[in-house]
Design an enzyme around this catalytic site. Structure first.
Site, PDB file in Angstrom:
ATOM      1  N   ASP A   7      18.828 -40.771  62.051  1.00 34.29           N
ATOM      2  CA  ASP A   7      19.765 -39.748  61.726  1.00 34.29           C
ATOM      3  C   ASP A   7      19.527 -38.655  62.909  1.00 34.29           C
ATOM      4  OD1 ASP A   7      21.921 -38.053  60.476  1.00 34.29           O
ATOM      5  OD2 ASP A   7      20.334 -37.367  59.373  1.00 34.29           O
ATOM      6  N   GLU A  68      23.516 -43.053  63.340  1.00 35.86           N
ATOM      7  CA  GLU A  68      24.874 -42.533  62.860  1.00 35.86           C
ATOM      8  C   GLU A  68      25.760 -42.038  64.080  1.00 35.86           C
ATOM      9  OE1 GLU A  68      25.006 -39.373  59.672  1.00 35.86           O
ATOM     10  OE2 GLU A  68      25.709 -38.206  61.403  1.00 35.86           O
ATOM     11  N   ASP A 141      17.516 -35.530  55.824  1.00 36.61           N
ATOM     12  CA  ASP A 141      17.634 -36.382  57.150  1.00 36.61           C
ATOM     13  C   ASP A 141      16.784 -37.453  56.934  1.00 36.61           C
ATOM     14  OD1 ASP A 141      18.709 -33.799  59.123  1.00 36.61           O
ATOM     15  OD2 ASP A 141      17.156 -33.032  57.782  1.00 36.61           O
TER      16      ASP A 141
END
Length: 211
Positions: A7, A68, A141
Site C-alpha cells: 500500500d 494499489e 496501511d
C-alpha cells in the site's frame, strides 16, 4: 503462492505478505509499515522506503507483488509521493523478475469483503477473519497491504496457485493431509460466483483476465 502486497505511501508504506494455498486458504507471513518522517529530505525518504522493500523482498522471497493502483487526488503532492513509491516498488520487483499486479481500491474491497464501497474498518475486519487473526492489523496501511496481497492471490488463475504449491499438496501427500480444505468466506463465494458468471458470458476469456 506467496504474495507481497504494498500500500504505497511516502509517510507510511504498508507491506503485507501472505501465503495462499491451492484451495485459496490465506495465511499471514509478515506485515509491517515502513515509515519516513515528513521533515526529512524527499530523496532520503524514498531511499528509506526502497531499502526497506528490498530487504523484505530478499528475506521473504515472494513469488508475486501486488500494488494499489495510483488514482487521481486533489492533493498533488500526495499523489506524486505515492506514485514515486509505487515506481520504487515496481523497480524492486522487476529486478527480481517478479510478476506485478495492480489493483484499484474498489477491486481490493470487493475481493475481501464482497462490497466495493466497504470502509477501512470493514476491510480490516475481513482481513483479520480471512487470516484467522485475533486482532485487526494496524495501522490501516498494514491491513490494506494484506488485503492487496489476498486480492491478488484470489484473482490469480487456479493454475497459478497450483504451480506455486508444493508437490505433496497437489498429490495428497503429507502437506495436504496437514492442511484441511478451507471453507469459503462470503467474500470468496461472491468472487467465485462472479468468476463463473464471467465464464458463462464470455467463455473465450475464461473469466481469468489480468488487470
Amino acid at each position: 503462492m506467496r504474495v507481497l502486497g504494498i500500500d504505497p505511501g511516502l509517510t507510511r508504506c504498508g507491506v503485507g505478505i501472505v501465503d495462499v494455498s491451492q484451495n485459496r486458504r490465506a495465511t499471514l507471513v509478515h506485515v509491517t509499515v515502513i515509515r519516513t518522517p515528513a521533515g526529512e529530505q524527499h530523496e532520503t525518504r524514498l531511499l528509506t522506503i526502497s531499502d526497506g522493500l528490498e530487504r523484505l523482498l530478499d528475506e521473504f522471497k515472494p513469488q508475486r507483488v501486488a500494488l494499489e493502483r495510483v488514482f487521481a487526488d486533489t492533493n498533488v503532492s500526495t499523489v506524486m509521493g505515492t506514485a514515486q513509491v509505487s515506481g520504487i516498488a515496481m523497480l524492486a520487483a522487476v529486478k527480481r523478475k517478479l510478476p506485478i499486479g495492480m489493483h484499484t481500491p474498489t477491486e481490493v474491497k470487493a475481493a475481501v469483503t464482497g462490497y466495493g464501497q466497504a470502509d477501512k474498518k470493514q476491510v480490516g475486519t475481513m482481513v483479520a477473519k480471512i487470516l484467522r487473526l485475533e486482532v485487526i492489523p494496524k495501522p490501516a496501511d498494514a491491513a490494506d497491504a494484506l488485503a492487496l496481497a489476498i486480492c491478488h492471490a484470489w484473482r490469480s488463475p487456479l493454475g497459478a496457485l497450483a504451480a506455486a504449491a508444493p508437490t505433496s499438496d497437489l498429490h495428497g501427500g503429507a502437506a495436504s493431509r496437514q492442511q484441511p480444505v478451507a471453507r469459503l468466506t462470503s467474500a470468496q463465494a461472491a468472487w467465485f460466483a462472479a468468476e463463473q458468471a464471467a465464464k458463462a458470458a464470455s467463455p473465450e476469456r475464461s473469466g481469468l483476465r489480468q488487470r
